[in-house]
Design a protein around this motif. Structure first.
Motif, PDB file in Angstrom:
ATOM      1  N   HIS A  46       0.801  -1.233   0.000  1.00  8.72           N
ATOM      2  CA  HIS A  46       0.000   0.000   0.000  1.00  8.72           C
ATOM      3  C   HIS A  46       0.830   1.277   0.000  1.00  8.72           C
ATOM      4  O   HIS A  46       0.275   2.365   0.003  1.00  8.72           O
ATOM      5  CB  HIS A  46      -0.970  -0.022   1.178  1.00  8.72           C
ATOM      6  N   LYS A  47       2.155   1.118   0.013  1.00  2.00           N
ATOM      7  CA  LYS A  47       3.031   2.303   0.000  1.00  2.00           C
ATOM      8  C   LYS A  47       2.554   3.321   1.042  1.00  2.00           C
ATOM      9  O   LYS A  47       2.397   4.511   0.754  1.00  2.00           O
ATOM     10  CB  LYS A  47       3.033   2.955  -1.400  1.00  2.00           C
ATOM     11  N   GLN A  48       2.348   2.832   2.240  1.00  2.00           N
ATOM     12  CA  GLN A  48       1.782   3.663   3.300  1.00  2.00           C
ATOM     13  C   GLN A  48       2.788   4.708   3.794  1.00  2.00           C
ATOM     14  O   GLN A  48       3.959   4.402   4.012  1.00  2.00           O
ATOM     15  CB  GLN A  48       1.399   2.740   4.467  1.00  2.00           C
ATOM     16  N   VAL A  49       2.328   5.949   3.918  1.00  2.00           N
ATOM     17  CA  VAL A  49       3.209   7.019   4.406  1.00  2.00           C
ATOM     18  C   VAL A  49       2.727   7.630   5.721  1.00  2.00           C
ATOM     19  O   VAL A  49       3.440   8.394   6.353  1.00  2.00           O
ATOM     20  CB  VAL A  49       3.375   8.160   3.368  1.00  2.00           C
ATOM     21  N   ASP A  50       1.473   7.302   6.113  1.00  2.00           N
ATOM     22  CA  ASP A  50       0.947   7.875   7.361  1.00  2.00           C
ATOM     23  C   ASP A  50       0.218   6.807   8.154  1.00  2.00           C
ATOM     24  O   ASP A  50      -0.156   5.773   7.621  1.00  2.00           O
ATOM     25  CB  ASP A  50       0.016   9.049   7.052  1.00  2.00           C
ATOM     26  N   ASP A  51       0.051   7.066   9.437  1.00  2.00           N
ATOM     27  CA  ASP A  51      -0.582   6.075  10.315  1.00  2.00           C
ATOM     28  C   ASP A  51      -1.274   6.803  11.463  1.00  2.00           C
ATOM     29  O   ASP A  51      -1.049   7.997  11.663  1.00  2.00           O
ATOM     30  CB  ASP A  51       0.498   5.107  10.831  1.00  2.00           C
ATOM     31  N   TYR A  52      -2.069   6.066  12.225  1.00  4.00           N
ATOM     32  CA  TYR A  52      -2.791   6.666  13.350  1.00  4.00           C
ATOM     33  C   TYR A  52      -1.832   7.154  14.421  1.00  4.00           C
ATOM     34  O   TYR A  52      -0.757   6.595  14.601  1.00  4.00           O
ATOM     35  CB  TYR A  52      -3.775   5.642  13.939  1.00  4.00           C
ATOM     36  N   VAL A  61      -0.503  10.707  11.186  1.00  4.27           N
ATOM     37  CA  VAL A  61       0.861  11.192  11.419  1.00  4.27           C
ATOM     38  C   VAL A  61       1.768  10.610  10.340  1.00  4.27           C
ATOM     39  O   VAL A  61       1.656   9.427  10.006  1.00  4.27           O
ATOM     40  CB  VAL A  61       1.355  10.754  12.820  1.00  4.27           C
ATOM     41  N   MET A  62       2.662  11.414   9.788  1.00  3.59           N
ATOM     42  CA  MET A  62       3.592  10.910   8.780  1.00  3.59           C
ATOM     43  C   MET A  62       4.622   9.997   9.448  1.00  3.59           C
ATOM     44  O   MET A  62       5.231  10.356  10.458  1.00  3.59           O
ATOM     45  CB  MET A  62       4.277  12.074   8.052  1.00  3.59           C
ATOM     46  N   MET A  63       4.796   8.797   8.869  1.00  4.17           N
ATOM     47  CA  MET A  63       5.643   7.758   9.453  1.00  4.17           C
ATOM     48  C   MET A  63       7.133   8.076   9.299  1.00  4.17           C
ATOM     49  O   MET A  63       7.536   8.731   8.345  1.00  4.17           O
ATOM     50  CB  MET A  63       5.351   6.419   8.768  1.00  4.17           C
TER      51      MET A  63
END
Ligand code: 6GU
Length: 228
Positions: A46-52, A61-63
């Motif tokens: 998912h190419k995730q860049v942010d998380d809770y 919040v940016m990881m």
């Protein structure tokens, strides 16, 4: 001078650097501006860049990891004078900072988005934190464009008349004086006589007087700063 901008929304920064003075500065090789998509440094499907946010609350919040990888991909290639984080809780940006940064060689500008970046990135990588004013934007991208613009125009050769930047508002904590161009009389609205006099000394004195009057009236806080 080289400016690398890290963002999750590179599209927002396409236009500002591709027109007018900033484009000419790049074409002339005076500045080199690169926009990088942080998502290209994210891993996983998912190419995730942010998380809770830990502890709960609204907003993401940016990881650390994708941002750290983006920063390292740059710092491996060259030395950077500053790694700047754009955030509303940063230090208020001024012409003094623009002047200082225009003398640097390489800078990275990290744009905050969502609720901002994980605090540990700020502690371990960021060398200055900048806000452009006391109001909140949806992200740091437009603020980064403003900061980059204010720096680039000060790089020698970018503005054709070298002295032009020196007579800007704020350069000596004074607002700029009024300016006029032809016609000298427009429907009875006249240009001040002194500007047509050809008396350079009198013109300079008038401009200084106008600068001081304007600053007293509109921005008395700037005059207090001179005294400080
Ligand atoms: Cl740098 N970022 C955001 N999101 N809002 C701001 C700002 C920066 N400076 C003023 N407001």
């Amino acid at each position: 001078m080289r400016i690398d901008i890290l963002t999750v929304l590179p599209e927002l920064l396409e236009s500002p650097f591709n027109h007018s003075i900033l484009k000419r500065a790049a074409d002339k090789g005076l500045v080199d501006i690169h926009v990088h998509n942080i998502r290209n440094f994210a891993t996983g499907k998912h190419k995730q860049v942010d998380d809770y946010a830990f502890g709960g609350g609204a907003g993401m919040v940016m990881m650390i990891e994708p941002v750290e990888k983006a920063i390292q991909s740059l710092t491996r290639q060259r030395n950077y004078d500053e790694i700047i984080y754009m955030t509303p809780d940063g230090k208020r940006y001024t012409q003094r900072e623009a002047n200082r940064m225009s003398l640097l060689n390489n800078i990275i500008i990290l744009c905050g988005h969502y609720k901002g970046v994980d605090q540990r990135l700020r502690e371990h990588y960021i060398t200055s934190e900048i806000s452009i004013g006391d109001y909140v934007l949806t992200g740091g991208e437009l603020a980064a464009a403003i900061v980059a613009d204010s720096i680039v125009r000060l790089v020698p050769g970018v503005i054709s008349d070298e002295t032009s930047a020196l007579t800007d508002s704020f350069q000596d904590n004074l607002l700029a004086p009024p300016v006029y161009t032809r016609p000298a009389d427009y429907k009875g609205w006249k240009v001040p006589d002194v500007l047509l006099s050809g008396n350079f000394k009198a013109i300079e004195a008038w401009r200084m007087e106008q600068s001081i009057e304007r600053t007293k009236r509109l921005r008395p806080d700037l005059l207090d700063e001179i005294k400080d």
